[in-house]
Design an enzyme around this catalytic site. Structure first.
Site, short mmCIF file in Angstrom:
data_model
loop_
_atom_site.label_atom_id
_atom_site.label_comp_id
_atom_site.label_asym_id
_atom_site.label_seq_id
_atom_site.Cartn_x
_atom_site.Cartn_y
_atom_site.Cartn_z
N ASP A 281 45.31 51.77 39.65
CA ASP A 281 45.34 52.03 38.21
C ASP A 281 45.01 53.46 37.81
O ASP A 281 44.85 53.73 36.61
CB ASP A 281 44.40 51.06 37.49
CG ASP A 281 42.95 51.22 37.92
OD1 ASP A 281 42.71 51.78 39.01
OD2 ASP A 281 42.05 50.80 37.17
N GLU A 282 44.90 54.39 38.75
CA GLU A 282 44.64 55.77 38.35
C GLU A 282 45.24 56.74 39.36
O GLU A 282 45.42 56.43 40.53
CB GLU A 282 43.14 56.03 38.17
CG GLU A 282 42.32 55.89 39.43
CD GLU A 282 40.86 56.30 39.21
OE1 GLU A 282 40.60 57.28 38.46
OE2 GLU A 282 39.98 55.64 39.80
N ASP B 23 44.57 57.14 33.76
CA ASP B 23 43.77 55.96 34.09
C ASP B 23 44.19 54.81 33.18
O ASP B 23 44.13 54.93 31.95
CB ASP B 23 42.29 56.31 33.89
CG ASP B 23 41.35 55.28 34.50
OD1 ASP B 23 41.84 54.37 35.20
OD2 ASP B 23 40.13 55.39 34.28
#
Length: 359
Positions: free
Chosen positions: A107-108, A13
């Site tokens: 983003d993860e 993350d």
């Protein structure tokens, strides 16, 4: 569990991703409380820097509330194309270690590194190398959770933020879950946590003491999920290139919409955005959902599902406008409109369904 069969899952993350990109690219913003998205008076915070989070500013918070919590908050317009470019750089790093990458957002992602391309025995070492490569290539930090299933890896990634990593080993899973408040479980929101609390269930250990039948009686199919995660069980594999569940677009307006004409005009950018994505990806959907948020922040949705996929932009617009007509006359101002297309199908699936209608 049998540790010889344990998978090695990393949940990676990025730290305050959108805000961190803005601080990276604009040195003036470094060290300051930054909110990406919305405006000072209206809109919603899409992301907050760690400096802003210290004041209680969070994503999805109305901008006006965020500003009350942090009067020095600096608002920055989102640059999604830049975030997408950085995300592609990060995913290229992932691909050097494993083909089993399941992106959850820009983003993860989950990575299965049980058998990785570099033959590294320890998942913790893989995570350290990936985080170091991300920092070198993007000047951004990432945090990682490492465990033997996705549920625990996701929980673990929050424990050393920012710029850290945490591992939950096979012999630690049960004890780790037992000590958590149910509201800390990924997938259990405030409303469900309150319902669990009303049943006398406050911790993972309390949850583990319930039967699956009892949990299903109160929570339906989700009860079986709660039963498993209370036992630190999650058998879901990491699925690369997962078909996204929906395509959506929404707009928060500078001034409340009050007339049918304003609603029609305000919905148009959402319709265009959704259909442009359909054209780029070839995906088509059967369910159209209209989202409406009023000036007092009350939110409603209205949906319609077809047997076949929505065939084109005109049909998408017609269905959306019919749903919009259904909420009129307007009793109060509307601050946000959104359109989502779900029940998505790949092109070959959509063609097959359309042919079935003709047979």
């Amino acid at each position: 569990m049998d540790t010889s069969e344990a998978r090695k899952i990393i949940h990676l993350d990025m730290d305050a991703f959108y805000a961190s990109v803005e601080q990276r690219d604009n040195p003036v913003l470094r060290g300051k409380p930054v909110a990406v998205g919305g405006s000072r008076q209206r809109g919603v915070v899409a992301a907050a820097s760690y400096e802003a989070r210290q004041f209680g500013v969070r994503s999805a918070m109305p901008s006006s509330t965020a500003l009350r919590k942090c009067p020095e908050l600096v608002f920055v317009k989102p640059r999604f194309e830049v975030y997408k470019d950085v995300s592609r750089q990060i995913r290229a790093i992932f691909s050097e270690y494993t083909p089993l990458v399941e992106p959850l957002s820009l983003d993860e992602a989950y990575l299965d590194v049980t058998e990785n391309l570099k033959g590294i025995a320890l998942a913790t070492q893989v995570a350290r190398e990936i985080r170091a490569a991300i920092l070198e290539k993007t000047q951004l930090t990432a945090s990682a959770g490492i465990s033997y299933n996705k549920f625990l890896a996701k929980l673990a990634s929050d424990y050393r933020k920012p710029n850290g990593q945490f591992v939950i080993r096979p012999n630690q899973g049960l004890a780790f879950v037992a000590g958590l408040a149910v509201g800390q479980f990924h997938g259990i929101g405030p409303a469900t946590a309150a319902r669990l609390n009303n049943l006398g269930i406050f911790t993972g250990l309390d949850l583990r003491q319930q039967t699956e039948t009892f949990l299903r009686q109160h929570f339906g199919k989700a009860g079986s999920h709660y039963y498993r995660i209370a036992r630190a069980q999650d058998f879901r594999p990491v699925v690369p290139d997962r078909l996204r569940k929906s395509i959506g677009s929404e707009t928060t307006f500078e001034h409340d919409l009050l007339t049918p004409e304003e609603l029609t005009s305000g919905l148009q950018p959402c319709l265009e955005s959704v259909w442009q994505h359909c054209q780029r990806t070839g995906l088509r959907g059967r369910t159209v959902t209209l989202k409406v948020k009023y000036a007092d922040f009350q939110q409603i949705t209205r949906s319609r599902t077809l047997f076949g996929v929505v065939p084109g932009p005109d049909a998408l617009a017609q269905i959306s406008h019919e749903l919009l007509t259904g909420i009129q006359p307007i009793s109060r101002g509307i601050r946000l409109l959104g359109v989502t297309l779900s029940n998505l199908e790949a092109p070959e699936e959509a063609v097959g369904r359309q042919l079935a209608l003709l047979l």
